[in-house]
Design an enzyme around this catalytic site. Structure first.
Site, PDB file in Angstrom:
ATOM      1  N   CYS A  89       0.948  -1.066  -0.050  1.00 38.40           N
ATOM      2  CA  CYS A  89       0.052   0.067   0.073  1.00 38.40           C
ATOM      3  C   CYS A  89       1.007   1.344  -0.048  1.00 38.40           C
ATOM      4  CB  CYS A  89      -0.860   0.108   1.214  1.00 38.40           C
ATOM      5  SG  CYS A  89      -2.110   1.459   1.259  1.00 38.40           S
ATOM      6  N   HIS A 131      -8.880  -3.553  -2.551  1.00 39.41           N
ATOM      7  CA  HIS A 131      -8.118  -2.784  -1.802  1.00 39.41           C
ATOM      8  C   HIS A 131      -8.468  -1.217  -1.876  1.00 39.41           C
ATOM      9  CE1 HIS A 131      -3.671  -1.839  -0.525  1.00 39.41           C
ATOM     10  NE2 HIS A 131      -4.078  -0.383  -0.887  1.00 39.41           N
ATOM     11  N   GLU A 132      -8.776  -0.470  -2.888  1.00 38.92           N
ATOM     12  CA  GLU A 132      -9.345   0.949  -2.862  1.00 38.92           C
ATOM     13  C   GLU A 132     -10.834   1.063  -2.163  1.00 38.92           C
ATOM     14  OE1 GLU A 132      -6.893   2.720  -3.425  1.00 38.92           O
ATOM     15  OE2 GLU A 132      -5.618   1.290  -4.340  1.00 38.92           O
ATOM     16  N   HIS A 135     -10.029   1.164   1.370  1.00 36.08           N
ATOM     17  CA  HIS A 135      -9.847   2.520   1.722  1.00 36.08           C
ATOM     18  C   HIS A 135     -10.988   3.553   2.052  1.00 36.08           C
ATOM     19  CE1 HIS A 135      -5.389   2.841   1.640  1.00 36.08           C
ATOM     20  NE2 HIS A 135      -5.318   2.251   0.553  1.00 36.08           N
TER      21      HIS A 135
END
Length: 163
Positions: A89, A131-132, A135
C-alpha cells in the site's frame, strides 16, 4: 491538475469511512484529475481519495495500461476462492504481506457525467478494486492480516524511517 502527496499510516483520514459524493462540481472534477495524476507513477495500481487527504468516495486505478476512476464505488460482487496475494500500500510504504483477496471483483459507481459505470476484473485489477474500496471504508490491508502477520507488520511500521 497535479500528483498529490500520499498520506501515510497513522493519518486519521485513512481510518475514517469516506462520505458519498453528491453533486459533481468543479471540486469533484479536480479531485478526479488529482486521483488520476496520482496513480500514474510506475508501481501504482490504485489511489483512493483518503490517501490524498480527501474524505470522499472516489478512487483511481492503473492496471495493465487500463487507467480510470470511479466515483461512489460499491463493491457489488466478489467471487472465486479467496487466495493469499502479495499486497502492499502506498500509505504503508515498503511493506508487503500476504492478504486474502477474491480472484474476481466488480465495482459499480458513476463517472464525471453522472453515468453509471462498472469496472470488473481478475488478478491485480480485482485486488486493486477490493483494496481501494477498503480505503473508502476506512480500512487498510493491514486490518485484513492474520494475527501474526499483523503483529509483524506493526513492528515493521514502528521501525520504519517514515513512521
Amino acid at each position: 491538475m497535479t500528483e498529490r502527496q500520499i498520506r501515510l499510516f497513522g493519518d486519521p483520514v485513512l481510518k475514517t469511512p469516506s462520505e458519498p459524493i453528491g453533486e459533481i462540481d468543479d471540486g469533484v472534477r479536480g479531485l478526479v484529475e488529482d486521483l488520476v495524476d496520482s496513480v500514474l507513477p510506475p508501481g501504482r495500481a490504485g489511489v483512493a481519495a483518503p490517501q490524498i487527504g480527501v474524505n470522499e468516495r472516489a478512487f483511481s486505478y492503473n492496471v495493465d495500461g487500463q487507467v480510470g476512476y470511479v466515483i461512489n464505488p460499491v463493491l457489488v460482487e466478489v467471487s472465486g476462492e479467496p487466495e493469499l496475494m502479495d499486497e502492499g500500500c502506498l500509505s504503508v510504504p515498503g511493506l508487503w504481506f500476504k492478504t486474502l483477496r477474491y480472484p474476481f471483483a466488480r465495482v459499480t459507481g458513476v463517472d464525471l457525467d453522472g453515468n453509471e459505470i462498472e469496472v470488473s476484473g481478475t488478478g491485480v485489477l480485482a485486488q486493486a478494486l477490493q483494496h481501494e474500496t477498503d480505503h473508502l471504508d476506512g480500512k487498510l490491508y493491514l486490518d485484513r492480516l492474520d494475527k501474526d502477520s499483523r503483529r509483524e507488520a506493526m513492528k515493521q511500521v514502528r521501525e520504519s524511517d517514515w513512521f
